[in-house]
Design a protein around this motif. Structure first.
Motif, PDB file in Angstrom:
ATOM      1  N   ALA A   1       1.023  -1.389   0.018  1.00 25.32           N
ATOM      2  CA  ALA A   1      -0.160  -0.068  -0.097  1.00 25.32           C
ATOM      3  C   ALA A   1       0.886   1.270   0.022  1.00 25.32           C
ATOM      4  CB  ALA A   1      -1.015   0.043   1.265  1.00 25.32           C
ATOM      5  N   TRP A   2       2.109   1.154   0.718  1.00 28.13           N
ATOM      6  CA  TRP A   2       2.603   2.398   0.859  1.00 28.13           C
ATOM      7  C   TRP A   2       3.500   2.581  -0.699  1.00 28.13           C
ATOM      8  CZ3 TRP A   2       2.091   5.949   4.184  1.00 28.13           C
ATOM      9  CH2 TRP A   2       1.390   5.452   5.387  1.00 28.13           C
ATOM     10  N   LEU A   3       3.706   1.694  -1.376  1.00 29.73           N
ATOM     11  CA  LEU A   3       4.478   1.657  -2.688  1.00 29.73           C
ATOM     12  C   LEU A   3       3.443   2.885  -3.632  1.00 29.73           C
ATOM     13  CD1 LEU A   3       5.979  -1.625  -3.531  1.00 29.73           C
ATOM     14  CD2 LEU A   3       7.122   0.188  -3.022  1.00 29.73           C
ATOM     15  N   HIS A   4       2.208   2.627  -3.484  1.00 31.90           N
ATOM     16  CA  HIS A   4       1.422   3.501  -4.291  1.00 31.90           C
ATOM     17  C   HIS A   4       1.678   5.143  -4.361  1.00 31.90           C
ATOM     18  CE1 HIS A   4      -1.386   0.427  -6.137  1.00 31.90           C
ATOM     19  NE2 HIS A   4      -1.346  -0.027  -5.195  1.00 31.90           N
ATOM     20  N   PRO A   5       1.754   5.648  -2.962  1.00 28.26           N
ATOM     21  CA  PRO A   5       2.067   7.023  -2.954  1.00 28.26           C
ATOM     22  C   PRO A   5       3.698   7.176  -3.117  1.00 28.26           C
ATOM     23  CG  PRO A   5       1.618   6.196  -0.738  1.00 28.26           C
ATOM     24  CD  PRO A   5       1.325   5.158  -1.904  1.00 28.26           C
ATOM     25  N   LEU A   6       4.622   6.232  -3.002  1.00 28.74           N
ATOM     26  CA  LEU A   6       5.890   6.551  -3.435  1.00 28.74           C
ATOM     27  C   LEU A   6       5.941   6.430  -4.777  1.00 28.74           C
ATOM     28  CD1 LEU A   6       7.639   4.233  -0.690  1.00 28.74           C
ATOM     29  CD2 LEU A   6       7.599   6.533  -0.785  1.00 28.74           C
ATOM     30  N   LEU A   7       5.107   5.903  -5.455  1.00 24.30           N
ATOM     31  CA  LEU A   7       5.266   6.143  -7.063  1.00 24.30           C
ATOM     32  C   LEU A   7       4.390   7.393  -7.490  1.00 24.30           C
ATOM     33  CD1 LEU A   7       4.806   2.378  -8.260  1.00 24.30           C
ATOM     34  CD2 LEU A   7       6.957   3.671  -8.466  1.00 24.30           C
ATOM     35  N   ALA A   8       3.328   7.703  -6.714  1.00 24.67           N
ATOM     36  CA  ALA A   8       2.335   8.818  -7.342  1.00 24.67           C
ATOM     37  C   ALA A   8       3.031   9.871  -7.184  1.00 24.67           C
ATOM     38  CB  ALA A   8       1.056   8.507  -6.765  1.00 24.67           C
ATOM     39  N   LEU A   9       3.732  10.245  -5.908  1.00 27.16           N
ATOM     40  CA  LEU A   9       3.991  11.509  -5.482  1.00 27.16           C
ATOM     41  C   LEU A   9       5.028  11.973  -6.381  1.00 27.16           C
ATOM     42  CD1 LEU A   9       3.276  11.281  -1.697  1.00 27.16           C
ATOM     43  CD2 LEU A   9       1.998  12.522  -3.312  1.00 27.16           C
ATOM     44  N   PRO A  10       6.206  11.221  -6.677  1.00 25.53           N
ATOM     45  CA  PRO A  10       7.280  11.534  -7.301  1.00 25.53           C
ATOM     46  C   PRO A  10       6.468  11.899  -8.885  1.00 25.53           C
ATOM     47  CG  PRO A  10       7.954   9.734  -6.279  1.00 25.53           C
ATOM     48  CD  PRO A  10       6.521  10.019  -6.185  1.00 25.53           C
ATOM     49  N   GLY A  11       5.617  11.424  -9.396  1.00 27.16           N
ATOM     50  CA  GLY A  11       4.931  11.415 -10.771  1.00 27.16           C
ATOM     51  C   GLY A  11       4.413  12.713 -10.828  1.00 27.16           C
ATOM     52  N   TYR A  12       3.715  13.095  -9.502  1.00 25.87           N
ATOM     53  CA  TYR A  12       3.024  14.223  -9.507  1.00 25.87           C
ATOM     54  C   TYR A  12       3.657  15.473  -9.396  1.00 25.87           C
ATOM     55  CZ  TYR A  12      -0.217  18.071  -7.973  1.00 25.87           C
ATOM     56  OH  TYR A  12      -1.037  19.027  -7.866  1.00 25.87           O
ATOM     57  N   VAL A  13       5.046  15.361  -8.765  1.00 25.67           N
ATOM     58  CA  VAL A  13       6.175  16.291  -8.812  1.00 25.67           C
ATOM     59  C   VAL A  13       6.699  16.583 -10.095  1.00 25.67           C
ATOM     60  CG1 VAL A  13       8.401  16.744  -8.316  1.00 25.67           C
ATOM     61  CG2 VAL A  13       6.928  16.003  -6.353  1.00 25.67           C
ATOM     62  N   GLY A  14       6.579  15.644 -11.005  1.00 26.02           N
ATOM     63  CA  GLY A  14       7.044  15.697 -12.337  1.00 26.02           C
ATOM     64  C   GLY A  14       6.049  16.391 -13.207  1.00 26.02           C
ATOM     65  N   VAL A  15       4.807  16.330 -12.807  1.00 22.33           N
ATOM     66  CA  VAL A  15       3.634  17.086 -13.632  1.00 22.33           C
ATOM     67  C   VAL A  15       3.902  18.539 -13.316  1.00 22.33           C
ATOM     68  CG1 VAL A  15       1.412  17.427 -13.750  1.00 22.33           C
ATOM     69  CG2 VAL A  15       1.991  15.091 -13.820  1.00 22.33           C
ATOM     70  N   LEU A  16       3.850  18.814 -12.207  1.00 20.39           N
ATOM     71  CA  LEU A  16       4.102  20.162 -11.596  1.00 20.39           C
ATOM     72  C   LEU A  16       5.388  20.921 -12.267  1.00 20.39           C
ATOM     73  CD1 LEU A  16       3.167  19.798  -7.856  1.00 20.39           C
ATOM     74  CD2 LEU A  16       1.794  20.702  -9.795  1.00 20.39           C
ATOM     75  N   ARG A  17       6.511  20.116 -12.313  1.00 18.53           N
ATOM     76  CA  ARG A  17       7.745  20.501 -12.741  1.00 18.53           C
ATOM     77  C   ARG A  17       7.680  20.795 -14.156  1.00 18.53           C
ATOM     78  NH1 ARG A  17      13.009  19.961 -10.698  1.00 18.53           N
ATOM     79  NH2 ARG A  17      13.750  19.996 -12.776  1.00 18.53           N
ATOM     80  N   MET A  18       6.837  19.986 -15.119  1.00 19.14           N
ATOM     81  CA  MET A  18       6.544  20.290 -16.490  1.00 19.14           C
ATOM     82  C   MET A  18       5.659  21.485 -16.651  1.00 19.14           C
ATOM     83  SD  MET A  18       5.620  17.618 -19.273  1.00 19.14           S
ATOM     84  CE  MET A  18       6.875  16.888 -19.282  1.00 19.14           C
ATOM     85  N   GLN A  19       4.871  21.653 -15.833  1.00 22.40           N
ATOM     86  CA  GLN A  19       4.125  22.964 -15.751  1.00 22.40           C
ATOM     87  C   GLN A  19       4.635  24.203 -15.821  1.00 22.40           C
ATOM     88  OE1 GLN A  19       0.943  22.117 -13.154  1.00 22.40           O
ATOM     89  NE2 GLN A  19      -0.607  21.093 -14.377  1.00 22.40           N
ATOM     90  N   GLN A  20       5.740  24.086 -14.627  1.00 24.97           N
ATOM     91  CA  GLN A  20       6.307  25.134 -14.187  1.00 24.97           C
ATOM     92  C   GLN A  20       7.713  25.481 -15.307  1.00 24.97           C
ATOM     93  OE1 GLN A  20       7.650  24.473 -10.278  1.00 24.97           O
ATOM     94  NE2 GLN A  20       5.699  25.484  -9.621  1.00 24.97           N
TER      95      GLN A  20
END
Length: 142
Positions: A33-52
């Motif tokens: 269960a803890w692997l899901h946020p460990l994968l999703a949160l860096p991916g979300y950071v990647g989305v934010l970085r691409m937007q910025q």
């Protein structure tokens, strides 16, 4: 506490990227269960970085597929949960409890939506990664 197949399917759809379905079924001590946020949160950071920073940010290109992978895994889990026969579900997640009533259309609709969103997330992840790979090959050939 009785575990609902329908609720688990919908949790995989709505909160699957953060592992809500696995936390519901197995609690906070579930390492998967803890692997899901460990994968999703860096991916979300990647989305934010691409937007910025725009599309030339290499770190964003590396991180975004992690979000797609987390979503695809969660939604595949939702499909599996929703398609599990009620008897097998009760034997696995509600041992010793009285048989539950049939899960009905809510689980079926959850499976269909998981399939739609999960297929879209998987194809977008593959397309996104392939696009970046071919763009990097084209720019290195110039």
């Amino acid at each position: 506490m009785r575990k609902s197949k329908t609720l688990t399917t919908w949790l995989a759809l709505v909160g699957g990227a953060i592992g809500a379905h696995r936390f519901y079924l197995r609690g906070l001590r579930d390492p998967l269960a803890w692997l899901h946020p460990l994968l999703a949160l860096p991916g979300y950071v990647g989305v934010l970085r691409m937007q910025q920073l725009g599309q030339d940010d290499r770190l964003a290109w590396a991180l975004i597929p992690l979000l797609g992978l987390s979503l695809s895994i969660a939604l595949l889990s939702g499909i599996v949960y929703g398609l599990t026969p009620d008897e097998r579900w009760d034997a696995r997640h509600n041992p010793g409890a009285a048989p539950s009533k049939p899960s009905g259309w809510a689980a079926v609709i959850g499976v269909v939506v998981c399939l739609l969103v999960g297929g879209t997330a998987l194809m977008a992840t593959i397309a996104f990664s392939a696009q970046r790979y071919f763009e990097s090959q084209a720019s290195s050939a110039e």
